[in-house]
Design a protein around this motif. Sequence first.
Motif, PDB file in Angstrom:
ATOM      1  N   ASP A  11       0.818  -1.205   0.000  1.00  8.85           N
ATOM      2  CA  ASP A  11       0.000   0.000   0.000  1.00  8.85           C
ATOM      3  C   ASP A  11       0.859   1.266   0.000  1.00  8.85           C
ATOM      4  O   ASP A  11       0.318   2.374  -0.073  1.00  8.85           O
ATOM      5  N   SER A  12       2.159   1.107   0.095  1.00  6.55           N
ATOM      6  CA  SER A  12       3.056   2.269   0.120  1.00  6.55           C
ATOM      7  C   SER A  12       3.616   2.532  -1.272  1.00  6.55           C
ATOM      8  O   SER A  12       4.317   1.691  -1.841  1.00  6.55           O
ATOM      9  N   GLU A  13       3.336   3.710  -1.797  1.00  4.67           N
ATOM     10  CA  GLU A  13       3.871   4.065  -3.111  1.00  4.67           C
ATOM     11  C   GLU A  13       5.396   4.118  -3.070  1.00  4.67           C
ATOM     12  O   GLU A  13       6.059   3.770  -4.045  1.00  4.67           O
ATOM     13  N   THR A  14       5.925   4.552  -1.939  1.00  2.38           N
ATOM     14  CA  THR A  14       7.383   4.645  -1.807  1.00  2.38           C
ATOM     15  C   THR A  14       8.022   3.269  -1.935  1.00  2.38           C
ATOM     16  O   THR A  14       9.015   3.088  -2.643  1.00  2.38           O
ATOM     17  N   ILE A  15       7.457   2.297  -1.237  1.00  2.00           N
ATOM     18  CA  ILE A  15       8.007   0.939  -1.293  1.00  2.00           C
ATOM     19  C   ILE A  15       7.841   0.362  -2.696  1.00  2.00           C
ATOM     20  O   ILE A  15       8.756  -0.271  -3.237  1.00  2.00           O
ATOM     21  N   LEU A  16       6.703   0.566  -3.287  1.00  2.00           N
ATOM     22  CA  LEU A  16       6.488   0.063  -4.645  1.00  2.00           C
ATOM     23  C   LEU A  16       7.502   0.664  -5.612  1.00  2.00           C
ATOM     24  O   LEU A  16       8.077  -0.048  -6.451  1.00  2.00           O
ATOM     25  N   GLN A  17       7.737   1.965  -5.488  1.00  2.61           N
ATOM     26  CA  GLN A  17       8.710   2.602  -6.375  1.00  2.61           C
ATOM     27  C   GLN A  17      10.112   2.061  -6.135  1.00  2.61           C
ATOM     28  O   GLN A  17      10.876   1.844  -7.078  1.00  2.61           O
ATOM     29  N   MET A  18      10.431   1.832  -4.870  1.00  2.59           N
ATOM     30  CA  MET A  18      11.756   1.303  -4.546  1.00  2.59           C
ATOM     31  C   MET A  18      11.926  -0.099  -5.145  1.00  2.59           C
ATOM     32  O   MET A  18      12.950  -0.421  -5.739  1.00  2.59           O
ATOM     33  N   THR A  84       8.521  -7.509   5.426  1.00  2.00           N
ATOM     34  CA  THR A  84       8.175  -7.158   6.804  1.00  2.00           C
ATOM     35  C   THR A  84       9.060  -6.015   7.296  1.00  2.00           C
ATOM     36  O   THR A  84       9.988  -5.586   6.618  1.00  2.00           O
ATOM     37  N   THR A  85       8.767  -5.555   8.491  1.00  2.00           N
ATOM     38  CA  THR A  85       9.638  -4.588   9.154  1.00  2.00           C
ATOM     39  C   THR A  85      10.227  -5.248  10.390  1.00  2.00           C
ATOM     40  O   THR A  85       9.745  -6.290  10.838  1.00  2.00           O
ATOM     41  N   LYS A  86      11.256  -4.631  10.954  1.00  2.00           N
ATOM     42  CA  LYS A  86      11.862  -5.207  12.149  1.00  2.00           C
ATOM     43  C   LYS A  86      10.875  -5.245  13.308  1.00  2.00           C
ATOM     44  O   LYS A  86      10.926  -6.106  14.172  1.00  2.00           O
ATOM     45  N   ALA A  87       9.960  -4.301  13.293  1.00  2.00           N
ATOM     46  CA  ALA A  87       8.961  -4.264  14.364  1.00  2.00           C
ATOM     47  C   ALA A  87       7.974  -5.408  14.247  1.00  2.00           C
ATOM     48  O   ALA A  87       7.232  -5.687  15.187  1.00  2.00           O
ATOM     49  N   GLU A  88       7.947  -6.059  13.093  1.00  2.00           N
ATOM     50  CA  GLU A  88       6.979  -7.127  12.867  1.00  2.00           C
ATOM     51  C   GLU A  88       7.611  -8.500  13.042  1.00  2.00           C
ATOM     52  O   GLU A  88       7.151  -9.477  12.451  1.00  2.00           O
ATOM     53  N   ALA A  89       8.660  -8.585  13.853  1.00  2.00           N
ATOM     54  CA  ALA A  89       9.370  -9.853  14.015  1.00  2.00           C
ATOM     55  C   ALA A  89       8.438 -10.979  14.410  1.00  2.00           C
ATOM     56  O   ALA A  89       8.542 -12.101  13.913  1.00  2.00           O
ATOM     57  N   ASP A  90       7.497 -10.682  15.304  1.00  2.00           N
ATOM     58  CA  ASP A  90       6.568 -11.719  15.758  1.00  2.00           C
ATOM     59  C   ASP A  90       5.677 -12.218  14.636  1.00  2.00           C
ATOM     60  O   ASP A  90       5.132 -13.309  14.714  1.00  2.00           O
ATOM     61  N   SER A  91       5.529 -11.426  13.600  1.00  2.00           N
ATOM     62  CA  SER A  91       4.603 -11.807  12.545  1.00  2.00           C
ATOM     63  C   SER A  91       5.231 -12.751  11.532  1.00  2.00           C
ATOM     64  O   SER A  91       4.537 -13.325  10.702  1.00  2.00           O
ATOM     65  N   ILE A  92       6.525 -12.907  11.602  1.00  2.00           N
ATOM     66  CA  ILE A  92       7.177 -13.752  10.601  1.00  2.00           C
ATOM     67  C   ILE A  92       6.722 -15.203  10.727  1.00  2.00           C
ATOM     68  O   ILE A  92       6.496 -15.888   9.736  1.00  2.00           O
ATOM     69  N   SER A  98       1.024 -19.062   7.397  1.00  2.00           N
ATOM     70  CA  SER A  98       0.056 -18.724   6.351  1.00  2.00           C
ATOM     71  C   SER A  98       0.482 -19.243   4.987  1.00  2.00           C
ATOM     72  O   SER A  98      -0.317 -19.257   4.056  1.00  2.00           O
ATOM     73  N   GLY A  99       1.749 -19.648   4.893  1.00  2.00           N
ATOM     74  CA  GLY A  99       2.192 -20.255   3.640  1.00  2.00           C
ATOM     75  C   GLY A  99       3.234 -19.507   2.847  1.00  2.00           C
ATOM     76  O   GLY A  99       3.438 -19.804   1.671  1.00  2.00           O
ATOM     77  N   CYS A 100       3.917 -18.534   3.458  1.00  2.00           N
ATOM     78  CA  CYS A 100       4.945 -17.843   2.693  1.00  2.00           C
ATOM     79  C   CYS A 100       6.167 -18.735   2.525  1.00  2.00           C
ATOM     80  O   CYS A 100       6.342 -19.707   3.260  1.00  2.00           O
ATOM     81  N   ASN A 101       6.977 -18.416   1.536  1.00  2.00           N
ATOM     82  CA  ASN A 101       8.178 -19.208   1.275  1.00  2.00           C
ATOM     83  C   ASN A 101       9.424 -18.597   1.889  1.00  2.00           C
ATOM     84  O   ASN A 101      10.372 -19.299   2.222  1.00  2.00           O
ATOM     85  N   ASP A 102       9.439 -17.301   2.014  1.00  2.00           N
ATOM     86  CA  ASP A 102      10.594 -16.610   2.587  1.00  2.00           C
ATOM     87  C   ASP A 102      10.148 -15.211   2.985  1.00  2.00           C
ATOM     88  O   ASP A 102       8.990 -14.824   2.757  1.00  2.00           O
ATOM     89  N   TYR A 103      11.053 -14.450   3.577  1.00  2.00           N
ATOM     90  CA  TYR A 103      10.706 -13.085   3.949  1.00  2.00           C
ATOM     91  C   TYR A 103      11.910 -12.190   3.752  1.00  2.00           C
ATOM     92  O   TYR A 103      13.058 -12.643   3.694  1.00  2.00           O
ATOM     93  N   ILE A 104      11.643 -10.907   3.655  1.00  2.00           N
ATOM     94  CA  ILE A 104      12.694  -9.908   3.541  1.00  2.00           C
ATOM     95  C   ILE A 104      12.280  -8.733   4.398  1.00  2.00           C
ATOM     96  O   ILE A 104      11.091  -8.443   4.535  1.00  2.00           O
ATOM     97  N   VAL A 105      13.283  -8.092   5.035  1.00  2.00           N
ATOM     98  CA  VAL A 105      12.986  -7.036   6.000  1.00  2.00           C
ATOM     99  C   VAL A 105      13.319  -5.677   5.400  1.00  2.00           C
ATOM    100  O   VAL A 105      14.361  -5.503   4.776  1.00  2.00           O
ATOM    101  N   LYS A 106      12.430  -4.717   5.603  1.00  2.00           N
ATOM    102  CA  LYS A 106      12.695  -3.343   5.166  1.00  2.00           C
ATOM    103  C   LYS A 106      13.701  -2.701   6.130  1.00  2.00           C
ATOM    104  O   LYS A 106      13.683  -3.040   7.319  1.00  2.00           O
TER     105      LYS A 106
ATOM    106  N   PRO B  31      17.706 -10.604  10.194  1.00  2.00           N
ATOM    107  CA  PRO B  31      18.643 -10.952   9.118  1.00  2.00           C
ATOM    108  C   PRO B  31      19.732  -9.897   8.974  1.00  2.00           C
ATOM    109  O   PRO B  31      19.468  -8.692   9.027  1.00  2.00           O
ATOM    110  N   GLY B  32      20.963 -10.355   8.810  1.00  2.00           N
ATOM    111  CA  GLY B  32      22.084  -9.439   8.639  1.00  2.00           C
ATOM    112  C   GLY B  32      22.700  -8.962   9.936  1.00  2.00           C
ATOM    113  O   GLY B  32      23.659  -8.195   9.923  1.00  2.00           O
ATOM    114  N   GLN B  33      22.163  -9.387  11.053  1.00  2.00           N
ATOM    115  CA  GLN B  33      22.699  -8.979  12.349  1.00  2.00           C
ATOM    116  C   GLN B  33      23.510 -10.106  12.970  1.00  2.00           C
ATOM    117  O   GLN B  33      23.464 -11.247  12.530  1.00  2.00           O
TER     118      GLN B  33
END
Lengths: 123, 172
Positions: A11-18, A84-92, A98-106, B31-33
């Motif tokens: 939902d973030s245009e900034t993230i989408l653009q990045m 995800t964000t670092k603040a969302e560690a518990d959500s990983i 839920s079925g994700c294959n991997d994750y990446i942190v902003k 990750p990365g830490q």
Amino acid sequence: MAARKILLVDDSETILQMEQMILAKEPYELLVARDGAEGVARALEDNPDLILMDVVMPRMGGFEALRQLRGNQRTSTVPVVMVTTKAEADSIETGYASGCNDYIVKPIDSIELIAKLRDLLGD
Amino acid sequence: MVHPTSNPISDRMRSSPAGGASERAAAYLHPGQLFVSADSHAVTTILGSCVAVCLWDPVTRIGGINHFLLPTFSGQGIASPRFGNIAIKDLLDQLAELGSQKHNLLAKMFGGACVLEAFRQRQNHLGMQNIEVARELLESESIPLVGHDVGGQRGRKVVFHTDDGSAWVKVL
């Protein structure tokens, strides 16, 4: 051979653009959705080869979208990388459940993102 | 839930991580830490294709853990602990700074899954590359790998105790 399709759901245009900037030189066709519901609809319509899915979004969040994708035979095996964000560690853990294959942190690292996508696409 | 591995790491891993948890401060590793401590810590991290190398000195009870995403820094970009060769070197350096003795160090390794069923027959997937870098570096440093839970097809939640090297793994 047709270019692989990557669906970017955020939902973030900034993230989408990045994400689009990082992937601009990669041989992928980039599709965009701005919430989970739109993401599910686009996935069913366009059959992407991989989905980058944000977690917190209006209307439908990433986990619910992921559950719907996994519950549909047409999208049950599409690779999904949660963003995800670092603040969302518990959500990983929820993401994996839920079925994700991997994750990446902003903030998203370009080398990491490209390496993960290439690995998940078998490139 | 405990991962039914054919390479059991220790009996401690087949029980909940709650044992002794109240005596240890908790930390979360992104990750990365990397994390090192001379005090008792229970460090949690979640791994997909990433690998975590855990090192501890059973004499001084100093230990640490990293979480790297990519195998080797090639010179492009920043030399960060996102890369296995940097992450393991940094971990060794920081443990030494705290007073651990390299000849005492023991290692455990986790992660490196191939999370897509279609590619599990490939030997060069990212998870496997991360595993191999870790194995090679530990061998070159003569650090015994006394436990591991790597590969497979599922993500892992790992809780590592820095003081005694015990670890708990949950398959996700």
